[in-house]
Design an enzyme around this catalytic site. Structure first.
Site, PDB file in Angstrom:
ATOM      1  N   ASN A 103     -10.133  -0.755  -0.521  1.00 11.88           N
ATOM      2  CA  ASN A 103      -8.680  -0.637  -0.498  1.00 11.88           C
ATOM      3  C   ASN A 103      -8.099  -1.306  -1.739  1.00 11.88           C
ATOM      4  O   ASN A 103      -8.133  -2.531  -1.868  1.00 11.88           O
ATOM      5  CB  ASN A 103      -8.148  -1.309   0.775  1.00 11.88           C
ATOM      6  CG  ASN A 103      -6.644  -1.221   0.914  1.00 11.88           C
ATOM      7  OD1 ASN A 103      -5.932  -0.855  -0.014  1.00 11.88           O
ATOM      8  ND2 ASN A 103      -6.144  -1.573   2.091  1.00 11.88           N
TER       9      ASN A 103
ATOM     10  N   CYS B 126       0.811  -1.220   0.000  1.00 13.70           N
ATOM     11  CA  CYS B 126       0.000   0.000   0.000  1.00 13.70           C
ATOM     12  C   CYS B 126       0.839   1.262   0.000  1.00 13.70           C
ATOM     13  O   CYS B 126       0.323   2.346  -0.292  1.00 13.70           O
ATOM     14  CB  CYS B 126      -0.954  -0.008   1.192  1.00 13.70           C
ATOM     15  SG  CYS B 126      -2.045  -1.447   1.234  1.00 13.70           S
TER      16      CYS B 126
ATOM     17  N   HIS C 294      -3.584   7.043   1.809  1.00 16.81           N
ATOM     18  CA  HIS C 294      -3.971   5.709   1.360  1.00 16.81           C
ATOM     19  C   HIS C 294      -5.380   5.405   1.852  1.00 16.81           C
ATOM     20  O   HIS C 294      -5.698   5.591   3.039  1.00 16.81           O
ATOM     21  CB  HIS C 294      -2.978   4.688   1.892  1.00 16.81           C
ATOM     22  CG  HIS C 294      -3.417   3.265   1.750  1.00 16.81           C
ATOM     23  ND1 HIS C 294      -3.832   2.729   0.553  1.00 16.81           N
ATOM     24  CD2 HIS C 294      -3.532   2.268   2.673  1.00 16.81           C
ATOM     25  CE1 HIS C 294      -4.171   1.469   0.736  1.00 16.81           C
ATOM     26  NE2 HIS C 294      -4.000   1.166   2.006  1.00 16.81           N
TER      27      HIS C 294
END
Length: 342
Positions: free
Chosen positions: A295, A122, A265
């Site tokens: 996500n 990520c 993020h």
């Protein structure tokens, strides 16, 4: 680097010129997931902020998503693909374990560009952006395409209600160009890693030993689904992200009220809100599309960036504080100034 001579000397600056994005063609709502596992829309939304996620269709692939995002960025920039010196793909889910960036380079027709993958989960897009900027600052390259893309649906246990609600598939791209130092779009950055906490979020190789010859054995080439200790990851994010952003702002002599946008993020809406509150940044200045995509790992930041550029929220000259965080464990932050196409 093939097909293009380096600049005569260091340029010193990195211009953020154009963006692009792509997403899985299948939209899966919370209620639809509730038909497979014991969950529901209210439970997911109140804990994560996610309402739906996008999953690749049967004719989509990680390389295809990345190339689609890259084409959009090239189109916005007005660049020919063969003017690129580098295609840098941030991904943890390549189509090929040896790397998917060369495939993306071929799909784009970027025949003069070197291409390679960077894996930092990520945090991958920010790490790739920072890496690419070094080639531009030294004058070794003129134009770079940085792509963050992940197809996490391939690695989710869709019967694990704790994790299957979180993830989706997407890609985002950013076109970068060397520029004079006084036009720099990367005003500062910070990067961190802590492998001692890596087991909080990982995709481990399976312990599948197979017989070889004469009592010897070999490791089978398989991986387990995503494994996550959710509470530990949450605590890590709400502790480390404000700390690294504070260090970034101090190093760049920037105050929170000088920021136009906070772009984190997209993992959990509660994390985004907590970080914004820590710096007294209004929630209206926090860029978020988590509700629609979940996500998407390395794709979350560039995908959100592209949406905000295209709908006019991000304008030339805007300052954006961004932070990526996740598996590794790894985390980073960058202070960006959007320039846009010339």
């Amino acid at each position: 680097m093939a097909g293009s001579a380096p600049l005569s000397g260091p340029s010193g600056g990195v211009a953020l010129v154009a963006s692009g994005s792509a997403r899985g063609e299948q939209q899966i709502s919370n209620d639809q997931l509730g038909q497979r596992v014991d969950t529901n829309d209210e439970w997911i939304r109140t804990r994560t902020g996610i309402q739906a996620r996008r999953i690749c269709g049967p004719d989509q692939s990680l390389s295809g998503l990345a190339a689609d995002a890259g084409r959009e960025a090239l189109s916005m920039a007005g660049w020919d693909a063969d003017s690129l010196d580098l295609v840098l793909l941030a991904t943890s889910t390549p189509d090929d374990l040896f790397g998917s960036a060369p495939k993306v380079q071929a799909l784009l027709g970027a025949r003069n560009a070197v291409a390679f993958d960077l894996t930092a989960a990520c945090s991958g897009f920010l790490f790739a952006l920072i890496t690419a900027s070094q080639f531009l600052r030294t004058g070794a390259m003129r134009r770079v395409l940085v792509i963050g893309a992940d197809q996490l649906s391939s690695w989710v246990d869709w019967d694990d209600r704790r994790s299957c609600v979180l993830f989706g598939d997407g890609a985002g791209a950013l076109a970068l160009e060397a520029c004079p130092a006084d036009q720099d779009g990367l005003l500062g950055f910070q990067m961190r890693s802590d492998g001692s906490r890596g087991e909080c979020l990982n995709v481990p190789q399976s312990r599948d030993r197979r017989p070889l010859v004469d009592g010897s054995s070999h490791q089978g080439g398989h991986y387990e689904p995503i494994q996550m200790i959710g509470q530990e990851v949450y605590k890590f994010a709400v502790r480390e992200v404000p700390a690294i952003l504070k260090a970034l702002l101090q190093d760049t002599a920037t105050s929170a009220d000088q920021l136009d946008w906070l772009l984190l993020h997209q993992a959990n809406q509660r994390i985004l809100d907590a970080v914004a509150d820590r710096f007294a940044i209004p929630h209206s200045q926090v860029l978020t599309n988590l509700a629609n995509y979940g996500n998407t790992s390395a794709a979350t930041i560039p995908l959100m960036l592209d949406e905000a550029v295209r709908d006019g929220r991000i304008q030339p000259g805007h300052r954006i504080a961004s932070s990526g965080f996740g598996a590794g464990l790894s985390w980073g932050a960058a202070l960006l100034r959007w320039q846009g196409p010339s």
